[in-house]
Each structure stands twice: as C-alpha cells, then as structure tokens.
Write a protein that holds these residues in place. Sequence first.
Motif, PDB file in Angstrom:
ATOM      1  N   LEU A 281      42.504  40.311  50.932  1.00 30.99           N
ATOM      2  CA  LEU A 281      43.369  40.821  52.003  1.00 30.99           C
ATOM      3  C   LEU A 281      43.786  39.721  52.966  1.00 30.99           C
ATOM      4  O   LEU A 281      44.806  39.852  53.658  1.00 30.99           O
ATOM      5  N   ARG A 282      43.028  38.652  53.024  1.00 34.07           N
ATOM      6  CA  ARG A 282      43.408  37.552  53.891  1.00 34.07           C
ATOM      7  C   ARG A 282      44.642  36.824  53.361  1.00 34.07           C
ATOM      8  O   ARG A 282      45.409  36.233  54.124  1.00 34.07           O
ATOM      9  N   HIS A 283      44.856  36.878  52.051  1.00 31.08           N
ATOM     10  CA  HIS A 283      45.968  36.130  51.451  1.00 31.08           C
ATOM     11  C   HIS A 283      47.058  37.046  50.889  1.00 31.08           C
ATOM     12  O   HIS A 283      48.143  36.565  50.552  1.00 31.08           O
ATOM     13  N   GLY A 284      46.785  38.317  50.759  1.00 30.04           N
ATOM     14  CA  GLY A 284      47.795  39.229  50.231  1.00 30.04           C
ATOM     15  C   GLY A 284      47.815  40.530  51.008  1.00 30.04           C
ATOM     16  O   GLY A 284      46.971  40.787  51.871  1.00 30.04           O
ATOM     17  N   ARG A 285      48.791  41.372  50.696  1.00 31.65           N
ATOM     18  CA  ARG A 285      48.925  42.667  51.372  1.00 31.65           C
ATOM     19  C   ARG A 285      48.415  43.818  50.526  1.00 31.65           C
ATOM     20  O   ARG A 285      47.950  44.818  51.051  1.00 31.65           O
ATOM     21  N   GLN A 286      48.537  43.700  49.222  1.00 32.95           N
ATOM     22  CA  GLN A 286      48.073  44.747  48.310  1.00 32.95           C
ATOM     23  C   GLN A 286      46.935  44.196  47.446  1.00 32.95           C
ATOM     24  O   GLN A 286      47.037  43.101  46.895  1.00 32.95           O
ATOM     25  N   VAL A 287      45.875  44.986  47.341  1.00 34.06           N
ATOM     26  CA  VAL A 287      44.711  44.599  46.550  1.00 34.06           C
ATOM     27  C   VAL A 287      44.372  45.746  45.615  1.00 34.06           C
ATOM     28  O   VAL A 287      44.311  46.904  46.033  1.00 34.06           O
ATOM     29  N   ARG A 288      44.148  45.392  44.356  1.00 34.31           N
ATOM     30  CA  ARG A 288      43.798  46.390  43.353  1.00 34.31           C
ATOM     31  C   ARG A 288      42.510  45.970  42.639  1.00 34.31           C
ATOM     32  O   ARG A 288      42.357  44.813  42.250  1.00 34.31           O
ATOM     33  N   LEU A 289      41.614  46.939  42.485  1.00 37.97           N
ATOM     34  CA  LEU A 289      40.355  46.717  41.783  1.00 37.97           C
ATOM     35  C   LEU A 289      40.395  47.410  40.439  1.00 37.97           C
ATOM     36  O   LEU A 289      40.977  48.497  40.303  1.00 37.97           O
ATOM     37  N   SER A 290      39.754  46.797  39.454  1.00 38.64           N
ATOM     38  CA  SER A 290      39.593  47.408  38.133  1.00 38.64           C
ATOM     39  C   SER A 290      38.221  47.029  37.599  1.00 38.64           C
ATOM     40  O   SER A 290      37.717  45.927  37.861  1.00 38.64           O
ATOM     41  N   ILE A 291      37.624  47.945  36.848  1.00 43.72           N
ATOM     42  CA  ILE A 291      36.281  47.751  36.305  1.00 43.72           C
ATOM     43  C   ILE A 291      36.295  48.129  34.838  1.00 43.72           C
ATOM     44  O   ILE A 291      36.894  49.142  34.451  1.00 43.72           O
ATOM     45  N   GLY A 292      35.638  47.330  34.014  1.00 45.01           N
ATOM     46  CA  GLY A 292      35.587  47.630  32.598  1.00 45.01           C
ATOM     47  C   GLY A 292      34.477  46.874  31.908  1.00 45.01           C
ATOM     48  O   GLY A 292      33.909  45.928  32.460  1.00 45.01           O
ATOM     49  N   PRO A 293      34.123  47.277  30.675  1.00 44.73           N
ATOM     50  CA  PRO A 293      33.096  46.558  29.909  1.00 44.73           C
ATOM     51  C   PRO A 293      33.634  45.224  29.414  1.00 44.73           C
ATOM     52  O   PRO A 293      34.838  45.065  29.167  1.00 44.73           O
ATOM     53  N   ASP A 294      32.712  44.268  29.265  1.00 51.04           N
ATOM     54  CA  ASP A 294      33.145  42.949  28.806  1.00 51.04           C
ATOM     55  C   ASP A 294      31.941  42.174  28.293  1.00 51.04           C
ATOM     56  O   ASP A 294      31.031  41.865  29.059  1.00 51.04           O
ATOM     57  N   ALA A 295      31.921  41.855  27.002  1.00 50.11           N
ATOM     58  CA  ALA A 295      30.966  40.926  26.385  1.00 50.11           C
ATOM     59  C   ALA A 295      29.519  41.213  26.791  1.00 50.11           C
ATOM     60  O   ALA A 295      28.826  40.346  27.316  1.00 50.11           O
ATOM     61  N   GLY A 296      29.078  42.416  26.541  1.00 50.08           N
ATOM     62  CA  GLY A 296      27.698  42.755  26.848  1.00 50.08           C
ATOM     63  C   GLY A 296      27.409  42.991  28.312  1.00 50.08           C
ATOM     64  O   GLY A 296      26.261  43.131  28.703  1.00 50.08           O
ATOM     65  N   GLY A 297      28.428  43.041  29.131  1.00 50.17           N
ATOM     66  CA  GLY A 297      28.240  43.265  30.556  1.00 50.17           C
ATOM     67  C   GLY A 297      29.358  44.116  31.116  1.00 50.17           C
ATOM     68  O   GLY A 297      30.070  44.820  30.384  1.00 50.17           O
ATOM     69  N   VAL A 298      29.519  44.038  32.413  1.00 51.63           N
ATOM     70  CA  VAL A 298      30.562  44.766  33.125  1.00 51.63           C
ATOM     71  C   VAL A 298      31.311  43.771  33.995  1.00 51.63           C
ATOM     72  O   VAL A 298      30.694  42.910  34.636  1.00 51.63           O
ATOM     73  N   VAL A 299      32.628  43.871  34.016  1.00 55.71           N
ATOM     74  CA  VAL A 299      33.428  42.963  34.816  1.00 55.71           C
ATOM     75  C   VAL A 299      34.228  43.755  35.837  1.00 55.71           C
ATOM     76  O   VAL A 299      34.820  44.791  35.536  1.00 55.71           O
ATOM     77  N   LEU A 300      34.198  43.282  37.077  1.00 59.07           N
ATOM     78  CA  LEU A 300      34.985  43.845  38.172  1.00 59.07           C
ATOM     79  C   LEU A 300      36.038  42.816  38.565  1.00 59.07           C
ATOM     80  O   LEU A 300      35.705  41.662  38.848  1.00 59.07           O
ATOM     81  N   GLN A 301      37.294  43.224  38.566  1.00 58.66           N
ATOM     82  CA  GLN A 301      38.397  42.317  38.870  1.00 58.66           C
ATOM     83  C   GLN A 301      39.099  42.758  40.156  1.00 58.66           C
ATOM     84  O   GLN A 301      39.395  43.940  40.337  1.00 58.66           O
ATOM     85  N   VAL A 302      39.345  41.803  41.026  1.00 53.60           N
ATOM     86  CA  VAL A 302      40.040  42.026  42.290  1.00 53.60           C
ATOM     87  C   VAL A 302      41.338  41.227  42.252  1.00 53.60           C
ATOM     88  O   VAL A 302      41.321  39.998  42.213  1.00 53.60           O
ATOM     89  N   ASP A 303      42.469  41.931  42.226  1.00 56.05           N
ATOM     90  CA  ASP A 303      43.794  41.303  42.152  1.00 56.05           C
ATOM     91  C   ASP A 303      44.509  41.445  43.485  1.00 56.05           C
ATOM     92  O   ASP A 303      44.478  42.517  44.115  1.00 56.05           O
ATOM     93  N   ASP A 304      45.151  40.368  43.923  1.00 57.60           N
ATOM     94  CA  ASP A 304      45.975  40.427  45.130  1.00 57.60           C
ATOM     95  C   ASP A 304      47.370  39.926  44.811  1.00 57.60           C
ATOM     96  O   ASP A 304      47.620  39.378  43.729  1.00 57.60           O
ATOM     97  N   ASP A 305      48.294  40.112  45.752  1.00 56.59           N
ATOM     98  CA  ASP A 305      49.683  39.678  45.562  1.00 56.59           C
ATOM     99  C   ASP A 305      50.000  38.477  46.447  1.00 56.59           C
ATOM    100  O   ASP A 305      51.139  38.296  46.868  1.00 56.59           O
ATOM    101  N   GLY A 306      49.016  37.667  46.723  1.00 55.32           N
ATOM    102  CA  GLY A 306      49.208  36.496  47.558  1.00 55.32           C
ATOM    103  C   GLY A 306      49.822  35.332  46.807  1.00 55.32           C
ATOM    104  O   GLY A 306      50.280  35.467  45.669  1.00 55.32           O
ATOM    105  N   PRO A 307      49.794  34.144  47.418  1.00 57.99           N
ATOM    106  CA  PRO A 307      50.421  32.971  46.790  1.00 57.99           C
ATOM    107  C   PRO A 307      49.606  32.361  45.672  1.00 57.99           C
ATOM    108  O   PRO A 307      50.097  31.486  44.949  1.00 57.99           O
ATOM    109  N   GLY A 308      48.347  32.760  45.507  1.00 56.28           N
ATOM    110  CA  GLY A 308      47.510  32.149  44.477  1.00 56.28           C
ATOM    111  C   GLY A 308      46.951  30.813  44.938  1.00 56.28           C
ATOM    112  O   GLY A 308      47.072  30.422  46.108  1.00 56.28           O
ATOM    113  N   ILE A 309      46.350  30.092  44.014  1.00 55.44           N
ATOM    114  CA  ILE A 309      45.719  28.809  44.296  1.00 55.44           C
ATOM    115  C   ILE A 309      46.190  27.797  43.269  1.00 55.44           C
ATOM    116  O   ILE A 309      46.340  28.117  42.079  1.00 55.44           O
ATOM    117  N   ALA A 310      46.424  26.573  43.713  1.00 56.24           N
ATOM    118  CA  ALA A 310      46.786  25.505  42.783  1.00 56.24           C
ATOM    119  C   ALA A 310      45.669  25.336  41.753  1.00 56.24           C
ATOM    120  O   ALA A 310      44.489  25.380  42.110  1.00 56.24           O
TER     121      ALA A 310
END
Length: 369
Positions: A281-310
Amino acid sequence: MTSTPARAVTGWRRFDTLGVRLFVLMWVVLVAAHAAAHWIAVPPPPPGHAEPPAKPLEPFPSLPPGPLWQKNGPPAAHGAPRSLPPWQSIWVDYGVRLLVIALGAALCARWLAAPMRRLAGAAGALSQGLRPGQAPPALDERHGSREVRTTAQVFNQMAERLQAQFDARGLQMAAVSHDLRTPLTRLRIRLESLDAPIAAAAIADIREMNALIDSSLAVLHEQREAAPPAIVDLVALAQAAVDDFAEQGHDVALATVAPLRARAHPVALRRIVDNLLGNALRHGRQVRLSIGPDAGGVVLQVDDDGPGIAPEQIEAALQPWVRLGPGDSAGQGLGLAIARDLAERDGGRLALANRAEGGLRASLWLPAA
C-alpha cells in the motif's frame, strides 16, 4: 553468557596432532601392504612336502619381485607349485599393494574427516537460526587432535557470543516496546480530553501504535518460548488482515480460494502478512492477495499496482535499512527485512518479482500442514 575457557593440554595429548596421526597412518598402511604382498608371495607348501623353515619378512624388496612363488630358486620339482610368469607377478604385486593402500586411505580419510563432519553439522544447525533462551550448538572440546580441539573451542566461543548478542537484541527490543507504552498512554489520556476531530484521529494513531507494540512483544514472546510451529488456517488469517486494512479505507482484497493450512507461528505469520500489505500500500493503491498450493507447501502472493522495483535492486529491497525511492520516506526500510527473517525462522521463503502487467509481487512460501 560467558564463553568456555580454553583447557590446558598436558601429557601425551600435546603431541596428538594431525601431522603425527598422518605419519602413523602412512606407516601402518605401508607395513600392511608389504605384509600382504609377502603373504601372497610365499604360499604354504603342497601336500607331501616338508614345510620350509620360517624366514622373516624381506625389508621392502624392490619392484618387480620376480616370480611370485619361487624367487631366485631352483626349478620346481614334480608336483610343486609352478612360478607365475614375471609379468603376472608384477601385476599381482602392484594390485595387492594398490588394494591395501586404497582401503587404508579410505578408512583414514573417514577417520580424519569425522571432526569436519561434526563441525559442518554444528555450523548447519547454527545457520538455521538462534533461539532465544536456548543454548547454541556446541562441539566436544575434549576429544580429537589438538587442531580439532582448538577449532571446537573457537566455534563454541563464537556460537555463545552470537547467542548472547541475539538475546541482548531481543531484550532491547522488548524493553523499548515496553517503555513506549507509558508516554503513549499519557498522550492518549490528554487527547481524549479534547473535543475535536483531530484528537480522534490522533487517538486512532496511538491505538495503532499500541497494537504494533503488542504485536512486537507477542512475536518476541513466541520466539522466547521456542514452541514448535502450529497449524494455521492461512486463508482465515489473511482474510482478517485484509479486513483490518479495508476498514482503514484501503483498497485491499483477497481472492476466493479453498481453505489451506500452513505450519507456522501464528503471531509471526500475522506480522509478515501485515508487513507485506503495508509495503504494497505504500507503493500502490490497489492490493490483491491470492493463496494456493505450491511444491509441497502453500504460497501467499501480494500484488500491487505500483511502479515495481528495478531488477538489480530486488535483492537489496529485502535488506534492512534500505529505502529505494521517495515512496519509502515514511518508513525505515525494515518491513520486508523483518518479514523475510520471520518467514525463514518458520522454514519459509520470501521472494519479490516484478509483474508483467506492472507492479510488484511478493511471494511467501510456507510448509504445508
């Protein structure tokens, strides 16, 4: 925590060094190889023949040894074992010595490498992370050669100093968090006496600060207790964090997913999710979370609409006290570093990547329950 003092070494153990051990081992292997070759070169007599008088081992005869059974003797009588041709005798002699020395070298290498394996195991345990209030991994300082004992003493002193520094850091953080409560309480009482909208906003900020202090103290207490990771409903925890940020007016949402469970410390995991959401939220206005299984574990992803990082700065963004742009002016560059540290303590991983459609994605992998 005090370091273990170096023990004085007296008696024959002063000479127990790797150099002495290697000398003894090489001598034993050489004598064993010569004895084995001589035993094959002088077989027992055939039936019906008198046993020849015993003779001492030849003092390391030069190679090639000549015929294997009758060296420099008269031709074999009828029924006596015949000599091997010279070329076969050479190969048998070389083969016996090679096998004996190879076996001795393998056993010696395993024996001499045992201290290194113990050191590697202790270093691996230390690299997994220190635990508050627990003794660090230690090596035996009483056995082994002088070099091994010295290495064990140095490693134990290093581990104890690291543990002391880690405990001191945790105590300092707890003390600072605890001491902040008193001025914040006084400030809140004074603001409550004012009847103005700005006072209400200030009181809300103070309550948020108190919640952060409670979270920090809870994480420190959770680590201090050294309790094993628990089974956490990751979807429910993430939904609670999203609801808290949404109540503050932020555009945060969690994608509808099936219930997934992870193995982690609940308080530390909530701190990780809050830090990831706050950074997004410090770098973007909209944030979306998603959760799913991945390679024997669980992955939580946080996506923003900011400028990104070099790309060349992605790894630096996970380091403490790093602020990559003007958007970080309100923080100290600690949120992502704290999140990664807490994730690794629970056996998880935190990674950053730029999204193809723009913005940044923070991926938190945790072991599945």
